[in-house]
Design a protein around this motif. Sequence first.
Motif, short mmCIF file in Angstrom:
data_model
loop_
_atom_site.label_atom_id
_atom_site.label_comp_id
_atom_site.label_asym_id
_atom_site.label_seq_id
_atom_site.Cartn_x
_atom_site.Cartn_y
_atom_site.Cartn_z
N GLU A 41 3.71 -7.70 40.32
CA GLU A 41 4.99 -7.07 40.62
C GLU A 41 6.12 -7.81 39.89
O GLU A 41 7.03 -7.20 39.32
CB GLU A 41 5.26 -7.09 42.12
CG GLU A 41 6.60 -6.42 42.45
CD GLU A 41 7.02 -6.57 43.91
OE1 GLU A 41 7.62 -5.64 44.43
OE2 GLU A 41 6.77 -7.63 44.52
N TYR B 75 -7.59 -8.52 42.74
CA TYR B 75 -8.48 -9.35 43.55
C TYR B 75 -7.77 -9.94 44.76
O TYR B 75 -8.37 -10.16 45.79
CB TYR B 75 -9.08 -10.47 42.71
CG TYR B 75 -10.14 -9.95 41.77
CD1 TYR B 75 -11.46 -9.80 42.20
CD2 TYR B 75 -9.83 -9.60 40.46
CE1 TYR B 75 -12.42 -9.29 41.34
CE2 TYR B 75 -10.79 -9.09 39.61
CZ TYR B 75 -12.08 -8.94 40.06
OH TYR B 75 -13.04 -8.45 39.23
N SER B 76 -6.49 -10.27 44.60
CA SER B 76 -5.82 -10.97 45.70
C SER B 76 -4.39 -10.47 45.85
O SER B 76 -3.81 -9.92 44.91
CB SER B 76 -5.80 -12.48 45.45
OG SER B 76 -4.96 -12.77 44.35
N ILE B 77 -3.85 -10.70 47.03
CA ILE B 77 -2.44 -10.37 47.28
C ILE B 77 -1.56 -11.16 46.30
O ILE B 77 -0.56 -10.67 45.81
CB ILE B 77 -2.04 -10.77 48.72
CG1 ILE B 77 -3.05 -10.26 49.75
CG2 ILE B 77 -0.62 -10.31 49.03
CD1 ILE B 77 -3.10 -8.80 49.93
N MET C 128 1.40 -9.76 43.85
CA MET C 128 2.78 -10.27 43.84
C MET C 128 3.18 -10.73 42.44
O MET C 128 4.29 -10.50 41.98
CB MET C 128 2.91 -11.44 44.82
CG MET C 128 2.78 -11.05 46.27
SD MET C 128 4.14 -9.99 46.79
CE MET C 128 3.32 -8.45 47.04
N SER D 217 -11.15 2.05 48.71
CA SER D 217 -11.73 0.84 49.28
C SER D 217 -11.28 0.74 50.71
O SER D 217 -10.26 1.30 51.11
CB SER D 217 -11.22 -0.36 48.47
OG SER D 217 -11.09 -1.48 49.30
N SER D 218 -12.02 0.01 51.51
CA SER D 218 -11.62 -0.17 52.90
C SER D 218 -10.72 -1.39 53.06
O SER D 218 -10.37 -1.76 54.16
CB SER D 218 -12.86 -0.34 53.77
OG SER D 218 -13.55 -1.50 53.37
N ASP D 219 -10.39 -2.00 51.95
CA ASP D 219 -9.55 -3.19 51.97
C ASP D 219 -8.23 -2.90 52.69
O ASP D 219 -7.64 -1.84 52.52
CB ASP D 219 -9.27 -3.61 50.53
CG ASP D 219 -8.73 -5.01 50.47
OD1 ASP D 219 -7.61 -5.22 50.95
OD2 ASP D 219 -9.41 -5.89 49.93
N CYS D 220 -7.77 -3.86 53.50
CA CYS D 220 -6.51 -3.64 54.21
C CYS D 220 -5.32 -4.04 53.35
O CYS D 220 -4.19 -4.00 53.78
CB CYS D 220 -6.48 -4.43 55.51
SG CYS D 220 -6.37 -6.20 55.25
N GLY D 221 -5.59 -4.40 52.10
CA GLY D 221 -4.53 -4.96 51.28
C GLY D 221 -3.69 -3.92 50.55
O GLY D 221 -3.55 -2.80 50.99
N MET D 222 -3.13 -4.34 49.45
CA MET D 222 -2.19 -3.48 48.76
C MET D 222 -2.59 -3.25 47.30
O MET D 222 -3.40 -4.00 46.75
CB MET D 222 -0.81 -4.11 48.84
CG MET D 222 -0.81 -5.59 48.57
SD MET D 222 0.79 -6.35 48.89
CE MET D 222 0.69 -6.76 50.60
N ILE E 181 4.36 -0.32 45.44
CA ILE E 181 3.25 -1.04 46.06
C ILE E 181 2.83 -0.26 47.28
O ILE E 181 3.66 0.06 48.14
CB ILE E 181 3.64 -2.49 46.41
CG1 ILE E 181 3.99 -3.22 45.12
CG2 ILE E 181 2.49 -3.19 47.13
CD1 ILE E 181 4.23 -4.68 45.29
N ILE E 182 1.55 0.09 47.33
CA ILE E 182 1.07 0.96 48.41
C ILE E 182 -0.16 0.33 49.07
O ILE E 182 -0.80 -0.53 48.47
CB ILE E 182 0.67 2.35 47.84
CG1 ILE E 182 -0.44 2.18 46.78
CG2 ILE E 182 1.87 3.06 47.24
CD1 ILE E 182 -1.13 3.47 46.41
N PRO E 183 -0.46 0.74 50.29
CA PRO E 183 -1.73 0.29 50.87
C PRO E 183 -2.87 0.84 50.02
O PRO E 183 -2.76 1.96 49.51
CB PRO E 183 -1.74 0.93 52.26
CG PRO E 183 -0.36 1.43 52.50
CD PRO E 183 0.27 1.65 51.16
#
Lengths: 83, 386
Positions: A16, A7-9, A13, A36-41, A28-30
């Motif tokens: 990890e 759900y969140s960065i 973290m 998803s179009s999410d810009c996160g990881m 850890i990858i994009p």
Amino acid sequence: MTVFVFYSIHDVMKAEQVINASGIAIDIIPVPKQISSDCGMAISLKIEDKERLEDLLAACDIAIKGVYRRISSKEWITDYKKS
Amino acid sequence: MVAGNYIYMDNAATSCPKPKEVIDAVCHHLSTLSANPGRSAHSLSLEASRALFNARQTVADFFGAVNSRNIIFTLNVTEALNLAIYGILSRGDHVVTTSMEHNSVMRPLRHLESEGVIDLSVIPSHTDGSVDMDGVAKSVRPGKTRILAVNHASNVTGTIADIKALSDIKGKALLLVDAAQTAGCLPINLQGMGVDLLAFTGHKALLGPQGTGGLVISKGAEQIMPIKRGGTGSNSEFEQQPDFLPDRLESGTANGCGIAGLARGIEIIKALGIENIRSHEKKLTEIMLEGLKKIRRVRVYGPLDPDRQVAVVSINIEGMSPSDVGYALDRSFNICVRTGLHCAPSAHRTIGSFPQGTVRLSMGLYNTEDDVEKTIDALTWIAEHG
Ligand SMILES: Cc1ncc(COP(=O)(O)O)c(C=O)c1O
């Protein structure tokens, strides 16, 4: 390859951190575009380690948003996802 | 400690000097970790995300928070208090606070009161700055009072509030604590003390840089709404603000290098032991209070008891304005103090020093007994000649 989406960065973290202590090998990858179009990881790992990771995250109270599997260079299937 | 050639007695405003380790942590972050945390997944962004995450963990451990996601970084305690106040309160709520509050609590509450949103009870504190516990207990309205807002220690008199006792009388209200003057110099444990929302600032006793602070949110206060919305790195496909913490309440790129410095400050405090810091500051306060007693024409405000106050002492010299005393301390003795109302007019009304205010002597970790003695000598001279 299996990919876990969170759900969140912050949760990535935290995941990890606990994974590092467990010895499971991850990257850890994009978040892949197909998922998803999410810009996160996201966290990727070998398919064999999927259940171990699920157990570990459950024990640490880290919610999983979705788990996906890559079946070819462009194709992914969804194991499960939550809203 | 002498900062340059100065004796710094204004730690209640901002601690100075900063430890070299904090400066190094800020520089290290700026020189090696300044990619954007959480916005990309490249290696440098990941390193920045890890640094922010580690800092959140450090803060969470330090204050005994349930989870590091319940730490919301802000610019300072003022922003954290605004977030708590505007993020929790809605029309018809009742709020109880005390007359010793800083304007960073008082102004948001007065604003909501003047807009007709909340009903506000400001309970006059005792003249030594201590909370009128009976008054607070009687003002809490079951089912109606949403927030009880108090400072952990006054920035004017140093008076320490019994937070646990306030938690026992708050009823169903959320206890919002302004820990600006105590985070880093008094032990704080959210759960042990029954605090629902703890607002702290990074640049005072936590030894961090300016532009850092935060709000620690207990399980029972997680419904708090954002006062800012924007990019958070997570859930970018949606145009709506994420509903999970910390993203819901933290938008825009964080003060990464500042937060790295704040985390290092907290690590220094942990290594020194907060109990040791407290006893050092208590000792300085004791010497200050004893020395001040011997100066004719000096009036000291507050509890006059190192056990009941942090290292903040407010005084006046009879017949002199606080600003004249402050000016003489600075120009003739190189001693830095703050004079006037300290952003807390209501507190000065409570202790009887409004509108002229006081001369505030505030000590920190790096002050020495010698600093205190020199300050007393200077004040003795000023009281005799001023
Ligand atoms: C009790 C108290 N509350 C709030 C503040 C405001 O702090 P900041 O300027 O870091 O937001 C201060 C210090 O100035 C303070 O002493």
